[in-house]
Design a protein around this motif. Structure first.
Motif, PDB file in Angstrom:
ATOM      1  N   ALA A 349       0.930  -1.200   0.170  1.00  0.00           N
ATOM      2  CA  ALA A 349      -0.020  -0.084  -0.042  1.00  0.00           C
ATOM      3  C   ALA A 349       0.984   1.168   0.047  1.00  0.00           C
ATOM      4  O   ALA A 349       2.083   1.285   0.478  1.00  0.00           O
ATOM      5  CB  ALA A 349      -0.960   0.073   1.301  1.00  0.00           C
ATOM      6  N   THR A 350       0.400   2.375  -0.675  1.00  0.00           N
ATOM      7  CA  THR A 350       1.147   3.719  -0.622  1.00  0.00           C
ATOM      8  C   THR A 350       0.591   4.590   0.170  1.00  0.00           C
ATOM      9  O   THR A 350      -0.572   4.366   0.639  1.00  0.00           O
ATOM     10  CB  THR A 350       1.210   4.131  -2.045  1.00  0.00           C
ATOM     11  OG1 THR A 350       0.033   4.411  -2.559  1.00  0.00           O
ATOM     12  CG2 THR A 350       1.742   2.939  -2.912  1.00  0.00           C
ATOM     13  N   LEU A 352      -0.327   7.708  -0.436  1.00  0.00           N
ATOM     14  CA  LEU A 352      -1.086   8.495  -1.201  1.00  0.00           C
ATOM     15  C   LEU A 352      -2.598   7.517  -1.316  1.00  0.00           C
ATOM     16  O   LEU A 352      -3.611   7.949  -1.199  1.00  0.00           O
ATOM     17  CB  LEU A 352      -0.572   8.612  -2.651  1.00  0.00           C
ATOM     18  CG  LEU A 352      -1.578   9.332  -3.573  1.00  0.00           C
ATOM     19  CD1 LEU A 352      -2.047  10.763  -3.000  1.00  0.00           C
ATOM     20  CD2 LEU A 352      -1.077   9.395  -5.059  1.00  0.00           C
ATOM     21  N   GLU A 353      -2.238   6.294  -1.407  1.00  0.00           N
ATOM     22  CA  GLU A 353      -3.426   5.410  -1.590  1.00  0.00           C
ATOM     23  C   GLU A 353      -4.300   5.259  -0.459  1.00  0.00           C
ATOM     24  O   GLU A 353      -5.320   5.453  -0.349  1.00  0.00           O
ATOM     25  CB  GLU A 353      -2.873   3.814  -2.017  1.00  0.00           C
ATOM     26  CG  GLU A 353      -4.218   3.045  -2.261  1.00  0.00           C
ATOM     27  CD  GLU A 353      -3.532   1.457  -2.304  1.00  0.00           C
ATOM     28  OE1 GLU A 353      -4.585   0.539  -2.244  1.00  0.00           O
ATOM     29  OE2 GLU A 353      -2.579   1.345  -2.147  1.00  0.00           O
ATOM     30  N   LEU A 354      -3.657   5.155   0.717  1.00  0.00           N
ATOM     31  CA  LEU A 354      -4.345   5.210   2.031  1.00  0.00           C
ATOM     32  C   LEU A 354      -5.028   6.500   2.249  1.00  0.00           C
ATOM     33  O   LEU A 354      -5.867   6.523   2.934  1.00  0.00           O
ATOM     34  CB  LEU A 354      -3.257   5.058   3.057  1.00  0.00           C
ATOM     35  CG  LEU A 354      -2.774   3.380   3.135  1.00  0.00           C
ATOM     36  CD1 LEU A 354      -1.647   3.182   4.073  1.00  0.00           C
ATOM     37  CD2 LEU A 354      -3.764   2.511   3.190  1.00  0.00           C
ATOM     38  N   VAL A 356      -5.953   8.788   0.282  1.00  0.00           N
ATOM     39  CA  VAL A 356      -7.254   8.967  -0.797  1.00  0.00           C
ATOM     40  C   VAL A 356      -8.320   8.188  -0.250  1.00  0.00           C
ATOM     41  O   VAL A 356      -9.607   8.593  -0.206  1.00  0.00           O
ATOM     42  CB  VAL A 356      -6.867   8.589  -2.286  1.00  0.00           C
ATOM     43  CG1 VAL A 356      -8.022   8.505  -3.152  1.00  0.00           C
ATOM     44  CG2 VAL A 356      -6.043   9.686  -2.839  1.00  0.00           C
ATOM     45  N   LYS A 357      -8.083   7.046   0.294  1.00  0.00           N
ATOM     46  CA  LYS A 357      -9.054   6.118   0.671  1.00  0.00           C
ATOM     47  C   LYS A 357      -9.886   6.501   2.131  1.00  0.00           C
ATOM     48  O   LYS A 357     -10.868   6.181   1.904  1.00  0.00           O
ATOM     49  CB  LYS A 357      -8.628   4.620   0.640  1.00  0.00           C
ATOM     50  CG  LYS A 357      -8.307   3.875  -0.668  1.00  0.00           C
ATOM     51  CD  LYS A 357      -7.920   2.325  -0.351  1.00  0.00           C
ATOM     52  CE  LYS A 357      -7.840   1.973  -1.911  1.00  0.00           C
ATOM     53  NZ  LYS A 357      -7.042   0.504  -1.873  1.00  0.00           N
ATOM     54  N   THR A 480     -15.627   2.690   2.442  1.00  0.00           N
ATOM     55  CA  THR A 480     -14.679   2.232   3.668  1.00  0.00           C
ATOM     56  C   THR A 480     -15.444   2.240   4.929  1.00  0.00           C
ATOM     57  O   THR A 480     -14.933   2.100   6.021  1.00  0.00           O
ATOM     58  CB  THR A 480     -13.507   3.262   3.707  1.00  0.00           C
ATOM     59  OG1 THR A 480     -14.125   4.594   3.956  1.00  0.00           O
ATOM     60  CG2 THR A 480     -12.694   3.335   2.518  1.00  0.00           C
ATOM     61  N   TYR A 486     -10.093  -4.085   0.366  1.00  0.00           N
ATOM     62  CA  TYR A 486     -10.070  -2.884  -0.154  1.00  0.00           C
ATOM     63  C   TYR A 486      -8.984  -1.974   0.783  1.00  0.00           C
ATOM     64  O   TYR A 486      -8.212  -1.118   0.057  1.00  0.00           O
ATOM     65  CB  TYR A 486     -11.314  -2.214  -0.672  1.00  0.00           C
ATOM     66  CG  TYR A 486     -11.425  -0.792  -1.073  1.00  0.00           C
ATOM     67  CD1 TYR A 486     -10.841  -0.425  -2.486  1.00  0.00           C
ATOM     68  CD2 TYR A 486     -11.517   0.436  -0.173  1.00  0.00           C
ATOM     69  CE1 TYR A 486     -10.750   0.585  -2.829  1.00  0.00           C
ATOM     70  CE2 TYR A 486     -11.626   1.630  -0.827  1.00  0.00           C
ATOM     71  CZ  TYR A 486     -11.167   1.692  -2.236  1.00  0.00           C
ATOM     72  OH  TYR A 486     -11.289   2.982  -2.505  1.00  0.00           O
ATOM     73  N   ILE A 487      -9.120  -1.922   2.027  1.00  0.00           N
ATOM     74  CA  ILE A 487      -8.655  -1.015   2.842  1.00  0.00           C
ATOM     75  C   ILE A 487      -7.617  -2.118   3.558  1.00  0.00           C
ATOM     76  O   ILE A 487      -7.056  -1.606   4.969  1.00  0.00           O
ATOM     77  CB  ILE A 487      -9.163  -0.170   3.733  1.00  0.00           C
ATOM     78  CG1 ILE A 487     -10.280  -0.937   4.287  1.00  0.00           C
ATOM     79  CG2 ILE A 487      -9.842   0.883   2.942  1.00  0.00           C
ATOM     80  CD1 ILE A 487     -11.118  -0.239   5.567  1.00  0.00           C
ATOM     81  N   TYR A 488      -7.189  -3.213   2.947  1.00  0.00           N
ATOM     82  CA  TYR A 488      -6.137  -4.199   3.646  1.00  0.00           C
ATOM     83  C   TYR A 488      -6.536  -4.725   5.095  1.00  0.00           C
ATOM     84  O   TYR A 488      -5.724  -4.616   5.989  1.00  0.00           O
ATOM     85  CB  TYR A 488      -4.756  -3.478   3.801  1.00  0.00           C
ATOM     86  CG  TYR A 488      -4.357  -2.854   2.478  1.00  0.00           C
ATOM     87  CD1 TYR A 488      -3.787  -3.595   1.446  1.00  0.00           C
ATOM     88  CD2 TYR A 488      -4.434  -1.684   2.089  1.00  0.00           C
ATOM     89  CE1 TYR A 488      -3.337  -3.465   0.299  1.00  0.00           C
ATOM     90  CE2 TYR A 488      -4.058  -1.246   0.836  1.00  0.00           C
ATOM     91  CZ  TYR A 488      -3.626  -2.074  -0.229  1.00  0.00           C
ATOM     92  OH  TYR A 488      -3.092  -1.572  -1.411  1.00  0.00           O
TER      93      TYR A 488
END
Length: 628
Positions: A349-350, A352-354, A356-357, A480, A486-488
């Motif tokens: 996971a990055t 930025l990804e975390l 944004v989500k 979420t 999707y959010i690990y």
């Protein structure tokens, strides 16, 4: 002629809006019925993937229909129906554990709460034994009244709190600004469910989360009280029509969760101090109704209640010690959050990804809320700051907004103190509490920005842009509200097989055998299922032992322990590690090979729950070595 054309145009617009609303309500109803008729048959690692596609199509149509109808006009009955459609759609999503007939939802704290509620229902635990007994005691009454299992009663009660949240967010804005369009914007803002962040709260029976969802009811009454008139000679007018209700709700919050109630006490205390300083300092505030009585009552009740429980002092000491250590440079901030962050990075996971989500939409609303406070301060300064305080409704509204801004300055450092040290996850509880204010004030700024758009062609062109932004915000936020890969993370679903498996295993266990586990031992299951367990006193054999990766698991299975142990493995464990965590610590093969080790006895299996009895050996061999 022009009047007839205008009437015809208006009638045509009303017709297609009614048709769109009908389609939206029908789509949500059909989708919900399909979901209801498709109950969960086993553990679901992702509620989103397991829920039938027709449900998601239905709620998407419902949201889209509600948005289009309200964008056409916010000032008629159809707009009210559209908001109702959006509210119904949001409640349907938030109530999916109930609709899908989950046995239970909530894997950690909620399991312990389940045990306490069951003990209350059985008469083994009293109201005063629990730090936050409001939800448990009310659930017991609900369960007893309608004759459902206590697990079902807890799901229904958590859903009821969510219903109150979705209902009162737009009512707060209506009470504060008395603007229909702003109230509609607030309703759709509330549909994003921003107080849920999946770090320290969730849509399940979690007492702080439920208190957060109940807080909008208190905030609505507080706004009505602050803006109410003091004219009249009766005692009702002098005390305030809303004061008594405010006091009742404040005490209710204490019993729901004293930690959130402390935030409210600080909020009220800030208002009391500002009211006292208003005449001495130019704080750009008008003469709002004071909250002295409610503040004193809540403070006394809060102190009287929390001093009965040692855990309050333990948590308070942790916060003070960790804060001082960070200030002195001997400690680090955000330890538990940092651990989760590093785990997320380990599965690619990055940052930025975390962001944004989980935090993009909330961040936008926090910025918008800040701008609303700044805008109110500037308006109050230009309108009344140089002329003396006014008493018109606009000035009262701006004063309430400024009050909330000052409260943020006081609560902000208090919240940040929780981010320091080993209790950093508690910060995200308070973050969820703060998002209630962000939704209310952010909706006001969205309206102000909309008013800046020129009428005519520009405003017509802005409507599809608004729909797109709303769709993006809802998609990001609602994807979420439930934990999923999707959010690990794995779903908090607790299946029938999980509960029945553990119940059978616990009933037929040997009392002195230590239990192990995958990442965690079965302490929470013992809390939920062992009758007669008193508060925070689960059996010692249920905690203290667990494996944290394949090496630990291999050591256990190879007989590397001094005594025999039980190893329960549920489908939730396997799917969480393999699907949600991307085999970060355990591979699929490590679970498949458990029964192949010598000395490991497979003593129970119900399809989604396996119990192994692991005997100690002086030296163990890998099953692969035996085959060789």
């Amino acid at each position: 002629m022009s009047d007839r054309q205008g009437a015809s145009s208006s009638g045509s617009a009303g017709s297609w809006r009614r048709l769109l609303l009908a389609i939206g309500f029908m789509a949500v109803a059909i989708g919900t019925i399909v979901a209801w008729q498709t109950p969960a048959t086993g553990y679901e690692v992702s509620m989103y993937a397991a829920t039938p596609v027709p449900f998601w199509i239905g709620v998407s149509i419902g949201f889209l229909a509600a948005a289009v109808v309200t964008l056409e006009s916010c000032h008629d009955r159809l707009a009210g129906l559209a908001v109702g459609l959006g509210w119904l759609t949001t409640v349907s999503i938030g109530s999916l554990p109930v609709i899908r007939s989950y046995r239970f939802y909530g894997r950690a704290d909620p399991m312990t709460h389940l045990g306490w509620a069951a003990e209350m229902l059985a008469g083994n635990m009293r109201f005063g034994d629990v730090f936050y007994p409001g939800g448990h005691s009310t659930t017991v009454l609900l369960t007893d009244a309608i004759g459902v299992p206590v697990e079902r009663g807890m799901l229904l009660f958590a859903a009821l709190y969510f219903v109150l949240y979705a209902l009162f967010i737009p009512l707060i804005v209506k009470a504060l600004f008395d603007n229909n369009r702003m109230s509609v914007i607030a309703a759709f803002s509330g549909f994003t469910v921003l107080p849920i962040n999946q770090i320290a709260n969730g849509l399940f029976f979690h007492t702080y989360s439920m208190a957060t969802f109940f807080f909008p009811v208190f905030l609505y009454v507080l706004v009505k009280h602050l803006k109410s008139s003091r004219r009249g000679d009766s005692i009702v007018h002098r005390v305030g029509r809303w004061n008594v209700l405010l006091s009742v709700l404040g005490v209710t919050l204490i019993f729901t969760h004293p930690q959130l109630a402390l935030n409210v006490v600080i909020l009220l205390g800030t208002l009391v101090v500002l009211h006292g300083l208003r005449k001495r300092l130019n704080l750009f505030l008008t003469d709002l109704r004071p909250v002295y009585g409610v503040f004193v009552l809540m403070t006394l009740c809060w102190v009287a209640w929390i001093f009965q429980f040692e855990m309050v002092f333990i948590v308070g000491e942790r916060v003070l010690v960790s804060t001082s250590e960070v200030i002195l440079g001997t400690g680090s901030a955000g330890e538990s959050v940092e651990a989760r962050y590093q785990s997320a990075l380990s599965v690619e996971a990055t940052v930025l990804e975390l962001f944004v989500k989980l935090f993009l939409v909330p961040s936008v609303y926090l910025v918008l809320a800040f701008l609303t406070v700044v805008f109110s301060l500037w308006s109050q300064f230009t309108d009344s700051g140089l002329k003396g305080p006014s008493t018109d409704d606009d000035s009262l509204t701006r004063s309430v907004v400024i009050y909330f801004g000052y409260v943020g300055l006081v609560l902000g450092p208090f919240f940040l103190a929780h981010f320091l040290g080993p209790v950093s996850h508690l910060f995200f509880r308070h973050y969820g509490f703060a998002m209630v204010f962000a939704l209310v004030l952010g909706a006001a700024m969205i309206h102000h920005i909309g008013e800046l758009i020129p009428t005519g062609g520009w405003r017509q062109a802005a409507r599809p842009v608004a729909v797109i932004l709303l769709v993006v915000a809802l998609a990001l936020s609602l994807s979420t509200v439930f934990a999923s890969p999707y959010i690990y993370n794995g779903s908090h679903h607790v299946s029938d097989q999980h509960m029945d498996g553990y119940e059978t295993a616990i009933d037929y266990r040997a009392e002195d055998i230590q239990w192990n586990g995958i990442r965690n031992g079965p302490g929470r299951e013992f809390d939920a299922l062992v009758s007669g367990t008193v508060l925070y006193d689960r059996p010692d054999v249920s905690t203290g032992e667990s494996t944290y990766g394949e090496e630990d698991l291999r050591l256990l299975l190879s007989g590397g322990t001094a005594e025999a142990q039980y190893l329960p493995v549920s489908q939730a464990d396997v799917d969480r590690e393999v699907i949600a965590y991307r085999e970060l610590r355990y591979s699929a093969g490590s679970f498949e090979s458990i029964g192949g080790y010598p000395g490991v006895h497979h003593v129970q299996d119900n399809g989604e729950f396996d119990l192994y009895y692991v005997t100690p050996r002086s030296s163990g061999d890998d099953p692969g070595q035996d085959e060789a």
